[in-house]
Design a protein around this motif. Structure first.
Motif, PDB file in Angstrom:
ATOM      1  N   ASP A  22     111.484  95.781  61.145  1.00  0.00           N
ATOM      2  CA  ASP A  22     111.543  96.638  59.965  1.00  0.00           C
ATOM      3  C   ASP A  22     110.250  96.578  59.150  1.00  0.00           C
ATOM      4  O   ASP A  22     109.387  95.736  59.362  1.00  0.00           O
ATOM      5  CB  ASP A  22     112.743  96.264  59.091  1.00  0.00           C
ATOM      6  CG  ASP A  22     112.742  94.795  58.694  1.00  0.00           C
ATOM      7  OD1 ASP A  22     111.664  94.201  58.491  1.00  0.00           O
ATOM      8  OD2 ASP A  22     113.835  94.223  58.585  1.00  0.00           O
ATOM      9  N   ARG A  23     110.121  97.491  58.209  1.00  0.00           N
ATOM     10  CA  ARG A  23     108.918  97.607  57.375  1.00  0.00           C
ATOM     11  C   ARG A  23     108.646  96.328  56.593  1.00  0.00           C
ATOM     12  O   ARG A  23     107.514  95.881  56.487  1.00  0.00           O
ATOM     13  CB  ARG A  23     109.066  98.809  56.429  1.00  0.00           C
ATOM     14  CG  ARG A  23     107.961  98.984  55.404  1.00  0.00           C
ATOM     15  CD  ARG A  23     106.543  99.119  55.915  1.00  0.00           C
ATOM     16  NE  ARG A  23     106.383 100.031  57.007  1.00  0.00           N
ATOM     17  CZ  ARG A  23     105.337 100.021  57.846  1.00  0.00           C
ATOM     18  NH1 ARG A  23     104.367  99.146  57.712  1.00  0.00           N
ATOM     19  NH2 ARG A  23     105.262 100.875  58.826  1.00  0.00           N
ATOM     20  N   ALA A  24     109.681  95.699  56.044  1.00  0.00           N
ATOM     21  CA  ALA A  24     109.479  94.472  55.263  1.00  0.00           C
ATOM     22  C   ALA A  24     108.873  93.367  56.127  1.00  0.00           C
ATOM     23  O   ALA A  24     107.984  92.637  55.687  1.00  0.00           O
ATOM     24  CB  ALA A  24     110.804  94.009  54.655  1.00  0.00           C
ATOM     25  N   LEU A  26     107.062  93.833  58.940  1.00  0.00           N
ATOM     26  CA  LEU A  26     105.680  94.230  59.248  1.00  0.00           C
ATOM     27  C   LEU A  26     104.760  93.946  58.074  1.00  0.00           C
ATOM     28  O   LEU A  26     103.649  93.434  58.261  1.00  0.00           O
ATOM     29  CB  LEU A  26     105.614  95.716  59.593  1.00  0.00           C
ATOM     30  CG  LEU A  26     105.932  96.104  61.025  1.00  0.00           C
ATOM     31  CD1 LEU A  26     105.956  97.622  61.169  1.00  0.00           C
ATOM     32  CD2 LEU A  26     104.961  95.491  62.005  1.00  0.00           C
ATOM     33  N   ASP A  27     105.205  94.271  56.881  1.00  0.00           N
ATOM     34  CA  ASP A  27     104.378  94.040  55.688  1.00  0.00           C
ATOM     35  C   ASP A  27     104.072  92.553  55.504  1.00  0.00           C
ATOM     36  O   ASP A  27     102.941  92.185  55.205  1.00  0.00           O
ATOM     37  CB  ASP A  27     105.059  94.592  54.438  1.00  0.00           C
ATOM     38  CG  ASP A  27     105.077  96.117  54.405  1.00  0.00           C
ATOM     39  OD1 ASP A  27     104.354  96.753  55.203  1.00  0.00           O
ATOM     40  OD2 ASP A  27     105.835  96.675  53.581  1.00  0.00           O
ATOM     41  N   ASN A  30     101.527  91.543  58.135  1.00  0.00           N
ATOM     42  CA  ASN A  30     100.207  92.112  57.871  1.00  0.00           C
ATOM     43  C   ASN A  30      99.527  91.466  56.665  1.00  0.00           C
ATOM     44  O   ASN A  30      98.298  91.378  56.636  1.00  0.00           O
ATOM     45  CB  ASN A  30     100.282  93.632  57.743  1.00  0.00           C
ATOM     46  CG  ASN A  30     100.454  94.288  59.106  1.00  0.00           C
ATOM     47  OD1 ASN A  30      99.979  93.763  60.108  1.00  0.00           O
ATOM     48  ND2 ASN A  30     101.140  95.408  59.147  1.00  0.00           N
ATOM     49  N   ARG A  31     100.293  90.966  55.711  1.00  0.00           N
ATOM     50  CA  ARG A  31      99.679  90.195  54.618  1.00  0.00           C
ATOM     51  C   ARG A  31      99.061  88.908  55.175  1.00  0.00           C
ATOM     52  O   ARG A  31      97.970  88.497  54.777  1.00  0.00           O
ATOM     53  CB  ARG A  31     100.714  89.871  53.535  1.00  0.00           C
ATOM     54  CG  ARG A  31     101.014  91.050  52.620  1.00  0.00           C
ATOM     55  CD  ARG A  31     101.841  90.642  51.410  1.00  0.00           C
ATOM     56  NE  ARG A  31     103.177  90.177  51.753  1.00  0.00           N
ATOM     57  CZ  ARG A  31     104.235  90.968  51.933  1.00  0.00           C
ATOM     58  NH1 ARG A  31     104.106  92.283  51.824  1.00  0.00           N
ATOM     59  NH2 ARG A  31     105.410  90.458  52.220  1.00  0.00           N
ATOM     60  N   ARG A  51     101.028  97.711  63.734  1.00  0.00           N
ATOM     61  CA  ARG A  51     101.608  99.010  63.372  1.00  0.00           C
ATOM     62  C   ARG A  51     103.067  99.092  63.787  1.00  0.00           C
ATOM     63  O   ARG A  51     103.858  99.797  63.186  1.00  0.00           O
ATOM     64  CB  ARG A  51     100.820 100.156  64.003  1.00  0.00           C
ATOM     65  CG  ARG A  51      99.490 100.379  63.299  1.00  0.00           C
ATOM     66  CD  ARG A  51      98.767 101.541  63.870  1.00  0.00           C
ATOM     67  NE  ARG A  51      98.043 101.037  65.046  1.00  0.00           N
ATOM     68  CZ  ARG A  51      97.652 101.768  66.055  1.00  0.00           C
ATOM     69  NH1 ARG A  51      97.892 103.050  66.072  1.00  0.00           N
ATOM     70  NH2 ARG A  51      97.005 101.233  67.061  1.00  0.00           N
ATOM     71  N   GLU A  52     103.393  98.356  64.853  1.00  0.00           N
ATOM     72  CA  GLU A  52     104.761  98.320  65.356  1.00  0.00           C
ATOM     73  C   GLU A  52     104.953  96.986  66.055  1.00  0.00           C
ATOM     74  O   GLU A  52     104.010  96.436  66.634  1.00  0.00           O
ATOM     75  CB  GLU A  52     104.981  99.468  66.345  1.00  0.00           C
ATOM     76  CG  GLU A  52     106.399  99.643  66.784  1.00  0.00           C
ATOM     77  CD  GLU A  52     106.596 100.853  67.703  1.00  0.00           C
ATOM     78  OE1 GLU A  52     107.758 101.159  67.981  1.00  0.00           O
ATOM     79  OE2 GLU A  52     105.613 101.472  68.138  1.00  0.00           O
ATOM     80  N   ARG A  64     104.021  92.143  69.417  1.00  0.00           N
ATOM     81  CA  ARG A  64     103.378  93.379  68.967  1.00  0.00           C
ATOM     82  C   ARG A  64     103.586  94.485  69.998  1.00  0.00           C
ATOM     83  O   ARG A  64     103.855  94.226  71.172  1.00  0.00           O
ATOM     84  CB  ARG A  64     101.905  93.152  68.688  1.00  0.00           C
ATOM     85  CG  ARG A  64     101.041  92.961  69.877  1.00  0.00           C
ATOM     86  CD  ARG A  64      99.573  92.667  69.446  1.00  0.00           C
ATOM     87  NE  ARG A  64      98.700  92.756  70.580  1.00  0.00           N
ATOM     88  CZ  ARG A  64      98.528  91.806  71.487  1.00  0.00           C
ATOM     89  NH1 ARG A  64      99.181  90.670  71.381  1.00  0.00           N
ATOM     90  NH2 ARG A  64      97.707  91.987  72.510  1.00  0.00           N
TER      91      ARG A  64
END
Length: 91
Positions: A22-24, A26-27, A30-31, A51-52, A64
């Motif tokens: 999910d986006r959370a 991934l974020d 990425n941090r 990205r995914e 990844r």
């Protein structure tokens, strides 16, 4: 990601089913990439933002996806325990 493909993919280390991260999640990863602290299982740095990605059912390992192709190599998996704010599984 193709649903039929996702239905048959499993973690090569634990054989747990994989799902799209999910986006959370991934974020959070990425941090850690931005801060230079994200490491793969073989201790090499994950230098490029994700990205995914696919995550195991227990959310302890992420793989990844590069250009739509899952990279399901144990040594390139990303242990999530190293990411302090990685979201836990929903209960």
């Amino acid at each position: 990601m193709d649903r039929k493909l996702l239905d048959i993919l499993v973690c090569p280390a634990t054989r747990q089913p994989l799902s799209v991260l999910d986006r959370a999640g991934l974020d959070a990863l990425n941090r850690a990439v931005e801060s230079g602290t994200l490491r793969r299982a073989d201790d090499s740095p994950q230098a490029e933002p994700l990205r995914e990605a696919l995550v195991t059912r227990d959310r302890k390992r992420v793989y990844r996806v590069d250009d739509g192709i899952p990279v399901l190599l144990v040594e390139e998996g990303i242990p999530t325990a190293q990411v302090e704010d990685f979201p836990a599984a929903a209960r």
